[in-house]
Enzyme design. Structure first.
Site, mmCIF file in Angstrom:
data_model
loop_
_atom_site.group_PDB
_atom_site.id
_atom_site.type_symbol
_atom_site.label_atom_id
_atom_site.label_comp_id
_atom_site.label_asym_id
_atom_site.label_seq_id
_atom_site.Cartn_x
_atom_site.Cartn_y
_atom_site.Cartn_z
ATOM 1 N N ASP A 192 0.825 -1.268 -0.053
ATOM 2 C CA ASP A 192 0.013 -0.079 0.171
ATOM 3 C C ASP A 192 0.879 1.062 0.051
ATOM 4 O O ASP A 192 1.392 1.456 1.242
ATOM 5 C CB ASP A 192 -0.790 0.105 1.431
ATOM 6 C CG ASP A 192 -2.064 0.847 1.205
ATOM 7 O OD1 ASP A 192 -2.769 0.832 0.148
ATOM 8 O OD2 ASP A 192 -2.137 1.782 2.092
ATOM 9 N N ASP A 195 -8.472 3.282 -9.885
ATOM 10 C CA ASP A 195 -8.832 2.083 -9.256
ATOM 11 C C ASP A 195 -8.355 2.118 -7.672
ATOM 12 O O ASP A 195 -7.725 2.742 -7.350
ATOM 13 C CB ASP A 195 -7.633 1.061 -9.814
ATOM 14 C CG ASP A 195 -8.021 -0.327 -9.058
ATOM 15 O OD1 ASP A 195 -8.681 -0.949 -9.281
ATOM 16 O OD2 ASP A 195 -6.917 -0.729 -8.567
ATOM 17 N N HIS A 244 -9.552 3.350 -1.122
ATOM 18 C CA HIS A 244 -8.584 2.923 -0.467
ATOM 19 C C HIS A 244 -7.395 4.161 -0.387
ATOM 20 O O HIS A 244 -6.319 3.801 0.207
ATOM 21 C CB HIS A 244 -7.769 1.743 -0.854
ATOM 22 C CG HIS A 244 -8.946 0.516 -0.743
ATOM 23 N ND1 HIS A 244 -9.170 -0.226 0.445
ATOM 24 C CD2 HIS A 244 -9.822 0.054 -1.488
ATOM 25 C CE1 HIS A 244 -10.340 -0.988 -0.021
ATOM 26 N NE2 HIS A 244 -10.569 -0.762 -1.094
ATOM 27 N N GLU A 277 -13.317 4.771 -8.299
ATOM 28 C CA GLU A 277 -13.836 3.365 -7.956
ATOM 29 C C GLU A 277 -14.091 3.393 -6.159
ATOM 30 O O GLU A 277 -13.093 2.972 -5.721
ATOM 31 C CB GLU A 277 -13.002 2.082 -8.398
ATOM 32 C CG GLU A 277 -13.892 0.906 -8.212
ATOM 33 C CD GLU A 277 -12.912 -0.554 -7.613
ATOM 34 O OE1 GLU A 277 -13.309 -1.563 -7.755
ATOM 35 O OE2 GLU A 277 -11.769 0.035 -7.142
ATOM 36 N N ASN A 310 -19.141 -5.090 -14.109
ATOM 37 C CA ASN A 310 -17.745 -4.684 -14.691
ATOM 38 C C ASN A 310 -16.827 -5.893 -14.562
ATOM 39 O O ASN A 310 -17.567 -7.006 -14.389
ATOM 40 C CB ASN A 310 -17.333 -3.486 -13.647
ATOM 41 C CG ASN A 310 -17.007 -3.770 -12.079
ATOM 42 O OD1 ASN A 310 -17.084 -5.058 -11.863
ATOM 43 N ND2 ASN A 310 -16.283 -2.995 -11.514
HETATM 44 C C1 AAO Z 1 -5.178 -11.269 -6.094
HETATM 45 C C2 AAO Z 1 -5.647 -12.391 -5.405
HETATM 46 C C3 AAO Z 1 -5.748 -12.138 -3.860
HETATM 47 C C4 AAO Z 1 -4.310 -11.871 -3.367
HETATM 48 C C5 AAO Z 1 -3.824 -10.653 -4.198
HETATM 49 C C6 AAO Z 1 -2.253 -10.371 -4.011
HETATM 50 O O1 AAO Z 1 -7.184 -12.692 -5.809
HETATM 51 O O2 AAO Z 1 -6.026 -13.437 -3.335
HETATM 52 O O3 AAO Z 1 -4.123 -11.502 -2.095
HETATM 53 O O4 AAO Z 1 -3.882 -10.609 -5.729
HETATM 54 O O5 AAO Z 1 -1.557 -11.359 -4.289
HETATM 55 C C7 AAO Z 1 -8.107 -7.553 -8.620
HETATM 56 C C8 AAO Z 1 -8.776 -9.005 -8.208
HETATM 57 C C9 AAO Z 1 -8.234 -9.473 -6.833
HETATM 58 C C10 AAO Z 1 -6.734 -9.294 -6.983
HETATM 59 C C11 AAO Z 1 -5.883 -8.213 -7.411
HETATM 60 C C12 AAO Z 1 -4.631 -8.131 -7.532
HETATM 61 O O6 AAO Z 1 -10.210 -8.601 -7.987
HETATM 62 O O7 AAO Z 1 -8.710 -10.444 -6.579
HETATM 63 O O8 AAO Z 1 -6.088 -10.025 -6.002
HETATM 64 O O9 AAO Z 1 -6.616 -7.367 -8.665
HETATM 65 O O10 AAO Z 1 -4.169 -9.008 -8.558
HETATM 66 C C13 AAO Z 1 -12.524 -4.287 -2.916
HETATM 67 C C14 AAO Z 1 -11.622 -2.905 -3.135
HETATM 68 C C15 AAO Z 1 -12.125 -2.586 -4.653
HETATM 69 C C16 AAO Z 1 -11.556 -3.856 -5.641
HETATM 70 C C17 AAO Z 1 -12.334 -5.068 -5.100
HETATM 71 C C18 AAO Z 1 -12.032 -6.237 -6.027
HETATM 72 O O11 AAO Z 1 -12.573 -1.973 -2.525
HETATM 73 O O12 AAO Z 1 -11.294 -1.501 -4.748
HETATM 74 O O13 AAO Z 1 -11.988 -5.231 -3.639
HETATM 75 N N1 AAO Z 1 -11.609 -3.450 -6.858
HETATM 76 C C19 AAO Z 1 -10.485 -3.084 -7.884
HETATM 77 C C20 AAO Z 1 -10.251 -3.751 -9.006
HETATM 78 C C21 AAO Z 1 -9.893 -5.071 -8.941
HETATM 79 C C22 AAO Z 1 -8.585 -5.324 -8.420
HETATM 80 C C23 AAO Z 1 -8.174 -4.097 -7.422
HETATM 81 C C24 AAO Z 1 -9.176 -3.161 -7.049
HETATM 82 C C25 AAO Z 1 -6.873 -4.131 -6.881
HETATM 83 O O14 AAO Z 1 -11.585 -3.175 -9.744
HETATM 84 O O15 AAO Z 1 -10.000 -5.420 -10.345
HETATM 85 O O16 AAO Z 1 -8.359 -6.508 -7.818
HETATM 86 O O17 AAO Z 1 -6.152 -3.368 -7.860
HETATM 87 C C26 AAO Z 1 -16.492 -5.038 0.235
HETATM 88 C C27 AAO Z 1 -16.107 -3.483 -0.046
HETATM 89 C C28 AAO Z 1 -15.536 -3.403 -1.240
HETATM 90 C C29 AAO Z 1 -14.576 -4.525 -1.445
HETATM 91 C C30 AAO Z 1 -15.323 -5.746 -1.591
HETATM 92 C C31 AAO Z 1 -14.367 -6.795 -1.840
HETATM 93 O O18 AAO Z 1 -17.731 -5.125 -0.475
HETATM 94 O O19 AAO Z 1 -17.198 -2.661 0.282
HETATM 95 O O20 AAO Z 1 -14.976 -2.248 -1.261
HETATM 96 O O21 AAO Z 1 -13.946 -4.300 -2.876
HETATM 97 O O22 AAO Z 1 -15.803 -5.960 -0.067
HETATM 98 O O23 AAO Z 1 -13.216 -7.139 -0.715
HETATM 99 C C32 AAO Z 1 -21.567 -6.941 -0.030
HETATM 100 C C33 AAO Z 1 -21.223 -5.646 0.632
HETATM 101 C C34 AAO Z 1 -20.236 -4.899 -0.151
HETATM 102 C C35 AAO Z 1 -18.956 -5.826 0.029
HETATM 103 C C36 AAO Z 1 -19.269 -7.258 -0.758
HETATM 104 C C37 AAO Z 1 -18.251 -8.079 -0.606
HETATM 105 O O24 AAO Z 1 -22.143 -7.036 -1.327
HETATM 106 O O25 AAO Z 1 -22.290 -4.841 0.420
HETATM 107 O O26 AAO Z 1 -19.904 -3.571 0.365
HETATM 108 O O27 AAO Z 1 -20.367 -7.714 0.078
HETATM 109 O O28 AAO Z 1 -17.931 -8.454 0.455
#
Ligand code: AAO
Length: 479
Positions: A158, A188, A192, A225, A288
């Site tokens: 981070d 993106d 955070h 985002e 998305n």
């Molecule tokens: C990968 C692996 C991980 C490993 C990591 C490091 O999957 O296991 O630890 O590498 O080696 C993308 C993939 C990730 C990937 C990452 C890096 O999605 O799986 O990790 O690339 O390769 C949060 C963030 C949001 C993010 C989203 C995925 O806030 O910014 O997670 N999206 C962006 C991109 C995305 C990318 C990244 C960010 C990182 O679009 O493609 O990740 O650059 C809650 C929170 C959200 C949170 C979600 C998921 O949501 O509110 O903020 O999003 O949790 O953690 C209900 C709730 C809702 C909640 C949801 C899920 O619906 O109402 O609020 O449940 O719990």
């Protein structure tokens, strides 16, 4: 910073997820430009960690700010931006600056750079330990704003954007692509990062490039985002003074409607007042690249290309409704949610092949943006301009219709019953070609013809069994 800078009265961007730059440039010239699309969102462009099996999400793990990924290098990027701008299609880049990669050993990037991730050494930038938030912690509690912004998201190292040096590297990177002619950025993981840090970064950005055709003093289009479905510490409203925010509630709620869980009549007052941001603050989509495969937020109600009838209906509603700046998703086919884009055995991404007969994509690319019904609704949206919703009609259930001023009219049937009804369309009298079931070819409509009488009334017929459940007519498409 909230204006996408679409050329003339164009509208709507498409996310060409994981496409190569050369293919995007071709698509601008052969399809997006002529069809009236306003712009393209491209996947992250800066060098990323190469991961085993090449999952799509490796692109969210930066190793440097060199433009060098599986989509292409800096010169193919520059050439793409130029070629797309030349046919009035704008380019928006997905910017990953909240973090660098997660731990990996060895850590080798798509441009050949290396890093020592555990000591936070990224010499190709260069970033070192002091540029990252300390003490190192991981996000688990979304009710704690400091934790969400200062700890690691899924183990991704981070960056500390309160540091001048970190800011300067980010500003340098974004200014470089502004000078190459981009119109905007998706930020993106904006949630955070602290809004006050983003504010400083954004304020240091160059104006858009006059040399690439932007009017003097135009500011970069910024959409951030920030997933806020309510119930967490961080609110989307904290970011709206800085640019637009991606409105995640939009696709989640519409997905629920078009899956048949809510009656469409309740969409009458869709927009502000649904917990959605004010329209001028929002960028919206049905799905998305995350939530179409269970990442991020949205869950079970999200509609994707896998349920085409409902997906096309929800997208038609998105594009027919004046709310927000709209984005269309363009995917590759997947069953495994980690799998990367179609690629050869060396991991090089394949170019989409286009079927000359149907204009749709083959070899693993879905190309929703080329589906007749979606592409035609993009045209509908630009014909509708800024006109308001008029002539709302519903059957007190799952059949609705409305016009956009006197330019365009749409009816949707999500009911078990046929829609057979005389409706006020708001359009001038004439014979119109339903752009969903057909198109005008040699002055003839290949689909349904709709006759609007002098009083603006037309008989609308959408059987419950219809392939699409939508009928759409607009001026400029009389037959
Ligand atoms: C990968 C692996 C991980 C490993 C990591 C490091 O999957 O296991 O630890 O590498 O080696 C993308 C993939 C990730 C990937 C990452 C890096 O999605 O799986 O990790 O690339 O390769 C949060 C963030 C949001 C993010 C989203 C995925 O806030 O910014 O997670 N999206 C962006 C991109 C995305 C990318 C990244 C960010 C990182 O679009 O493609 O990740 O650059 C809650 C929170 C959200 C949170 C979600 C998921 O949501 O509110 O903020 O999003 O949790 O953690 C209900 C709730 C809702 C909640 C949801 C899920 O619906 O109402 O609020 O449940 O719990």
């Amino acid at each position: 910073q909230k204006d996408p800078h679409y050329k003339d009265d164009r509208d709507t961007m498409v996310h060409l997820f994981e496409w190569k730059f050369d293919d995007i440039a071709d698509e601008c010239e052969r399809f997006l430009g002529p069809m009236g699309y306003g712009g393209v969102q491209v996947s992250p462009i800066n060098e990323n960690l190469i991961m085993r099996n090449r999952p799509w999400y490796e692109r969210y793990q930066p190793l440097s700010f060199k433009i060098n990924t599986r989509s292409g290098n800096e010169s193919s990027f520059a050439s793409m931006v130029k070629r797309c701008n030349a046919v009035d299609v704008r380019i928006y880049v997905d910017i990953v600056v909240n973090h660098m990669s997660g731990d990996a050993n060895p850590a080798v990037g798509t441009g050949g750079s290396t890093a020592n991730t555990s000591s936070r050494s990224y010499p190709a930038v260069p970033f070192s330990f002091a540029d990252f938030h300390q003490p190192v912690c991981s996000i688990s509690n979304y009710n704690n704003a400091t934790e969400v912004r200062n700890c690691e998201l899924s183990g991704l190292h981070d960056l500390d954007q309160s540091k001048e040096y970190v800011r300067s590297k980010i500003v340098e990177f974004i200014n470089r692509i502004i000078d190459l002619g981009v119109a905007g950025i998706r930020v993106d993981a904006a949630k955070h990062m602290w809004p006050q840090d983003l504010k400083v970064i954004y304020s240091r950005l160059n104006n858009l490039s006059v040399a690439h055709g932007f009017p003097a003093k135009s500011r970069l289009f910024i959409y951030q985002e920030v997933i806020d479905l309510g119930g967490e510490a961080i609110k989307k409203g904290e970011y709206t003074s800085l640019g637009r925010v991606i409105e995640f509630t939009f696709g989640i709620v519409l997905g629920n409607f078009f899956r048949g869980n809510e009656q469409l009549k309740f969409l009458k007052n869709w927009g502000n007042g649904w917990g959605l941001l004010p329209s001028e603050d929002a960028l919206v989509m049905i799905d998305n690249h995350d939530n179409q495969r269970g990442h991020g937020a949205g869950g079970a109600t999200i509609l994707t290309y896998k349920l085409p009838k409902q997906y096309k209906m929800a997208t038609a509603f998105e594009l027919a409704h004046p709310y927000g700046t709209t984005r269309v998703m363009s995917s590759f086919n997947f069953t495994d949610p980690s799998i990367g884009p179609p690629a050869d055995k060396n991991g090089s991404i394949l170019s989409p092949e286009i079927d000359p007969k149907t204009g749709t994509c083959k070899n693993g690319w879905i190309c929703e943006h080329r589906w007749h019904q979606i592409q035609q609704m993009v045209v509908f949206r630009l014909v509708a301009k800024n006109d308001p919703i008029n002539n709302w009609w519903d059957n007190d259930g799952d059949q609705i219709a409305f016009s956009r001023g006197s330019n365009a009219f749409i009816a949707l049937n999500n009911d078990d019953e046929d829609l057979k009804q005389s409706l006020v369309t708001g359009l001038p009298a004439g014979k119109y070609c339903d752009v969903i079931t057909g198109q005008v070819k040699n002055n003839k409509c290949t689909g349904k013809t709709v006759e609007v009488g002098k009083n603006g009334v037309a008989f609308v017929d959408i059987p419950a069994s219809a392939e699409d459940g939508v009928l759409a007519i607009h001026i400029g498409r009389q037959s």
